[in-house]
Design a protein around this motif. Structure first.
Motif, PDB file in Angstrom:
ATOM      1  N   ARG A   8       0.840  -1.203   0.000  1.00  0.00           N
ATOM      2  CA  ARG A   8       0.000   0.000   0.000  1.00  0.00           C
ATOM      3  C   ARG A   8       0.874   1.251   0.000  1.00  0.00           C
ATOM      4  O   ARG A   8       1.983   1.245   0.513  1.00  0.00           O
ATOM      5  N   GLU A  10       1.342   4.737   1.946  1.00  0.00           N
ATOM      6  CA  GLU A  10       1.063   4.899   3.376  1.00  0.00           C
ATOM      7  C   GLU A  10       1.499   6.251   3.912  1.00  0.00           C
ATOM      8  O   GLU A  10       2.300   6.962   3.308  1.00  0.00           O
ATOM      9  N   HIS A  48      -0.612  -1.522  11.153  1.00  0.00           N
ATOM     10  CA  HIS A  48      -1.136  -1.012   9.881  1.00  0.00           C
ATOM     11  C   HIS A  48      -2.654  -0.932   9.960  1.00  0.00           C
ATOM     12  O   HIS A  48      -3.310  -1.825  10.481  1.00  0.00           O
ATOM     13  N   ASP A  50      -5.360  -0.402   6.981  1.00  0.00           N
ATOM     14  CA  ASP A  50      -5.405  -0.184   5.552  1.00  0.00           C
ATOM     15  C   ASP A  50      -6.815  -0.312   4.978  1.00  0.00           C
ATOM     16  O   ASP A  50      -7.677  -0.977   5.528  1.00  0.00           O
ATOM     17  N   MET A  57      -2.780   3.078   3.513  1.00  0.00           N
ATOM     18  CA  MET A  57      -2.837   2.731   4.933  1.00  0.00           C
ATOM     19  C   MET A  57      -2.086   3.753   5.781  1.00  0.00           C
ATOM     20  O   MET A  57      -1.199   4.471   5.296  1.00  0.00           O
TER      21      MET A  57
END
Length: 205
Positions: A8, A10, A48, A50, A57
């Motif tokens: 992801r 982030e 995390h 997400d 996330m």
């Protein structure tokens, strides 16, 4: 080294132990599953949160620096893991939030500044800058600070930013996470996301 990172983009939260990163994470995500506690070092691996559909996330990284009851070798290993995580995933990090305790950060920085060493907070700020990761310093627990502007100006000075702090609103964000007062941080993050063409993520802030 930390394992099992979702694939992801982030926003990462970094900072010393016990500065309120996990509390801030709860405010940013609106979820209460993140472990917090008065004992430093509760978070030992990345948390995390997400959104699969968005490939995005928030990540709460373990705290670094002194932790009561945690030996030096363990503290150094955690810090090394945090640094390696950021280096390895820098291309996927849209922004970093360096969380500091507004009440104590100046004293901590000054106490640990010597000819031979740079305090962890300042070192992390420069490290993120070297990696070209947009960084917001979230100055937490501001409800406990009386000399607000003076304290924030002093922090700018320690970070190599020319005071007054108000000209650095995309970098310095006074907050009180425990009370849900994080609007300055959200504004700064939106600004950094906009510069990267990621207005689609505004809904998470």
């Amino acid at each position: 080294m930390f394992q099992d990172r979702p694939d992801r983009d982030e926003i990462v939260l970094v900072g010393r132990s016990n500065v309120g990163k996990s509390t801030l994470m709860r405010e940013l995500t609106g979820h209460s599953k993140f472990t917090t506690g008065k004992k430093p070092g509760v978070t030992r691996k990345p948390n995390h949160f997400d959104w699969n559909a968005e490939k995005f996330m928030f990540t709460d990284l373990p705290g670094f620096g002194f932790m009561s009851g945690v030996d030096r070798d363990t503290r150094e290993a955690i810090k090394t893991d945090v640094v390696q995580y950021i280096e390895e995933h820098a291309d996927d990090i849209l922004a970093a939030v360096l969380v500091v305790d507004g009440k104590s950060v100046i004293d901590i920085i000054d106490r640990h500044t010597t000819e031979d060493s740079i305090p962890h907070d300042v070192e992390m700020f420069f490290f993120l800058d070297e990696l070209d990761i947009p960084t917001v310093v979230a100055v937490n627990k501001m409800d406990k600070v009386d000399d607000r502007d003076e304290r924030l100006n002093d922090l700018c000075d320690r970070l190599g930013l020319f005071p007054p702090w108000k000209q650095w609103r995309n970098v310095i964000a006074p907050i009180t996470a425990k009370r849900g007062d994080i609007s300055h941080l959200e504004d700064a993050l939106r600004s950094h996301l906009h510069e990267q063409g990621r207005d689609d993520l505004f809904k998470f802030l």
